[in-house]
Scaffold this active site. Structure first.
Site, PDB file in Angstrom:
ATOM      1  N   GLU A  90      -9.737  -1.025 -19.846  1.00  0.00           N
ATOM      2  CA  GLU A  90      -9.902  -1.712 -21.134  1.00  0.00           C
ATOM      3  C   GLU A  90      -8.595  -2.386 -21.543  1.00  0.00           C
ATOM      4  O   GLU A  90      -7.699  -1.760 -22.093  1.00  0.00           O
ATOM      5  CB  GLU A  90     -10.328  -0.695 -22.203  1.00  0.00           C
ATOM      6  CG  GLU A  90     -10.696  -1.315 -23.533  1.00  0.00           C
ATOM      7  CD  GLU A  90     -12.011  -2.079 -23.489  1.00  0.00           C
ATOM      8  OE1 GLU A  90     -11.950  -3.329 -23.624  1.00  0.00           O
ATOM      9  OE2 GLU A  90     -13.072  -1.464 -23.328  1.00  0.00           O
TER      10      GLU A  90
ATOM     11  N   HIS B 218       0.830  -1.212   0.000  1.00  0.00           N
ATOM     12  CA  HIS B 218       0.000   0.000   0.000  1.00  0.00           C
ATOM     13  C   HIS B 218       0.865   1.263   0.000  1.00  0.00           C
ATOM     14  O   HIS B 218       0.395   2.343  -0.357  1.00  0.00           O
ATOM     15  CB  HIS B 218      -0.930  -0.007   1.214  1.00  0.00           C
ATOM     16  CG  HIS B 218      -2.197   0.782   1.021  1.00  0.00           C
ATOM     17  ND1 HIS B 218      -2.254   1.933   0.273  1.00  0.00           N
ATOM     18  CD2 HIS B 218      -3.454   0.587   1.499  1.00  0.00           C
ATOM     19  CE1 HIS B 218      -3.490   2.413   0.291  1.00  0.00           C
ATOM     20  NE2 HIS B 218      -4.234   1.609   1.014  1.00  0.00           N
TER      21      HIS B 218
END
Length: 459
Positions: free
Chosen positions: A400, A180
């Site tokens: 995408e 993180h």
């Protein structure tokens, strides 16, 4: 209205029969400054970590499910993903580095030493449609991310590991494990967009900004606000003080509470009050509902007990000057709201939404800088009764790739009862979603109370 809010039945496979076929290290596809000097550790560039980054020194595991694509069998996807990651390690050089404590400054930093990221190829003996409801937080999804990081040498800990797991149907799962400290949700989404572009042999749409000194503390530090949302652990923190980030040893039940768009719109109407001035958003009303249910499910009940809710606020546009949108580190701080349980139970819903709204509104440039400076003076992190972590509109499912958009994306669930996750539901056949999923993990008795309050307050 209550009938439109459903829980997901926990019919879960415990073993997804995942087999690891290959685990290796991958390296930048082009020479970088540190490739030239990787035999001399003194020449390796170090990446400064802000006080926000250093608090988040734990791994985040996400899984991304993809339907079969006849033009992209999993073997082809694996090669394209590997090549794209190698290209990404040029622009995101720190992902191939390692975490280290600087003995001179006493600060955690990333040494960009080019030691690489992890890449794992695996297979699963099930079809995607056999592993259950993807939106339900099955702990077995942990099999889609790689736990052991000893790829080349014992004790090595890459900051990024990708695993691609092929399924019997031709579909596949890509699992990422990232520290993180490297990304928050927004910068990880940018990373995924860049990765997808590279996999399509295109240029990255966003060139990442790596200057984390933009969120360095002021000199000297100036804490100009009280920060009751922060817990000072002192020099020797104990696990008992670890708050919302601490894993629970209790038995926890997981449930997904679904709110439709109609549910959310009704909550917004309920929150409108001529005597209350608040920003009535979907996030604010859902967070207020979750806060009320979580606080009142606490055992034993006490109307005089104070409850504090924490929720993440992106500070990129709230600073002066604003951070670049391409900022690649953690630029999220925790806002808070506090109220007595009696107010949470009997007060107006509009007032609760106002308190949530005010917590976010408080996060201006000076307040954010004050929290960052607080972190320079104290050893601690955000503390409250419950943290709402929203992945609702991060857009991971909109990335995408050349093989298509993910069918669904979610985190691997962790055993923490004080963190509640907000997630979009699985998109419908027309590509649209409807509402939000609220992922809750609580001990059985508290879960029953949470559920009862949840449906009661929706009416």
């Amino acid at each position: 209205m209550g009938n439109s809010c459903q829980e997901t039945p926990p019919l879960l496979l415990q073993d997804l029969k995942v087999t690891i076929h290959q685990a290796s290290m991958i390296f930048p596809s082009k020479e970088t400054h540190n490739n030239k000097n990787n035999n001399n550790n003194n020449n390796n560039k170090s990446l400064f970590l802000s006080n926000i980054d250093k608090v988040l020194n734990f791994d985040v595991e996400t899984v991304h499910f993809f339907a079969a694509n006849k033009d992209y069998p999993s073997s082809k996807v694996a090669q394209k993903l590997k090549d794209a990651l190698e290209d990404a390690l040029v622009a995101y050089e720190f992902l191939g580095g390692r975490m280290k404590m600087n003995s001179e400054t006493g600060r955690l930093e990333i040494i960009c030493n080019g030691e690489g990221a992890g890449f794992v190829v695996a297979s699963c003996d099930y079809r995607l449609d056999e592993i259950g409801d993807l939106a339900f937080p099955n702990p077995a999804f942990a099999q889609f991310v790689h736990k052991s990081k000893d790829f080349l040498k014992h004790g090595d800990s890459p900051l990024c590991v990708a695993q691609i797991t092929s399924c019997k149907c031709g579909g596949f799962v890509i699992g990422f494990t990232t520290s993180h400290t490297t990304f928050d949700g927004l910068s990880f989404k940018t990373f995924l967009d860049n990765l997808a572009a590279l996999a399509s042999n295109k240029r990255m749409p966003v060139i990442p900004s790596h200057d984390r000194h933009l969120l360095a503390a002021r000199s000297p530090p100036r804490v100009t606000f009280p920060h009751p949302e922060m817990l000072d652990l002192g020099e020797f923190p104990t696990s008992a003080e670890a708050g919302v980030f601490e894993a629970s040893s209790e038995e926890l039940h997981f449930k997904v509470f679904h709110l439709t768009t109609d549910n959310i719109n009704r909550l917004k109407e309920k929150a409108k009050d001529s005597n209350v001035n608040s920003r009535v958003t979907g996030f604010n009303v859902v967070t207020a509902l979750v806060w009320r249910c979580k606080a009142l499910s606490f055992s034993p009940p006490d109307p005089n007990r104070s409850s504090t809710i924490l929720y993440a606020v992106d500070i990129r546009s709230r600073l002066s000057p604003p951070l670049p949108k391409s900022y690649a580190g953690n630029a999220v701080l925790t806002a808070y709201a506090t109220a007595k349980c009696e107010v949470l139970e009997k007060g107006s819903f509009a007032k609760l939404v106002e308190m949530v709204s005010e917590g976010a509104k408080r996060m201006n440039d000076e307040y954010a800088r004050s929290i960052i400076d607080w972190g320079e003076l104290h050893n601690g992190f955000p503390s409250g009764e419950v943290l709402v972590s929203s992945w609702w509109r991060l857009g991971f499912e909109e990335v995408e790739y050349p093989w298509g958009k993910p069918r669904y994306c979610c985190p691997v669930v962790y055993h923490r009862k004080d963190i509640i996750l907000l997630f979009p539901p699985v998109a419908g056949s027309d590509g649209t979603d409807n509402g939000i999923n609220i992922i809750v993990a609580l001990p059985p008795k508290e879960m029953e109370k949470f559920k009862n309050f949840f449906y009661e307050f929706l009416i």
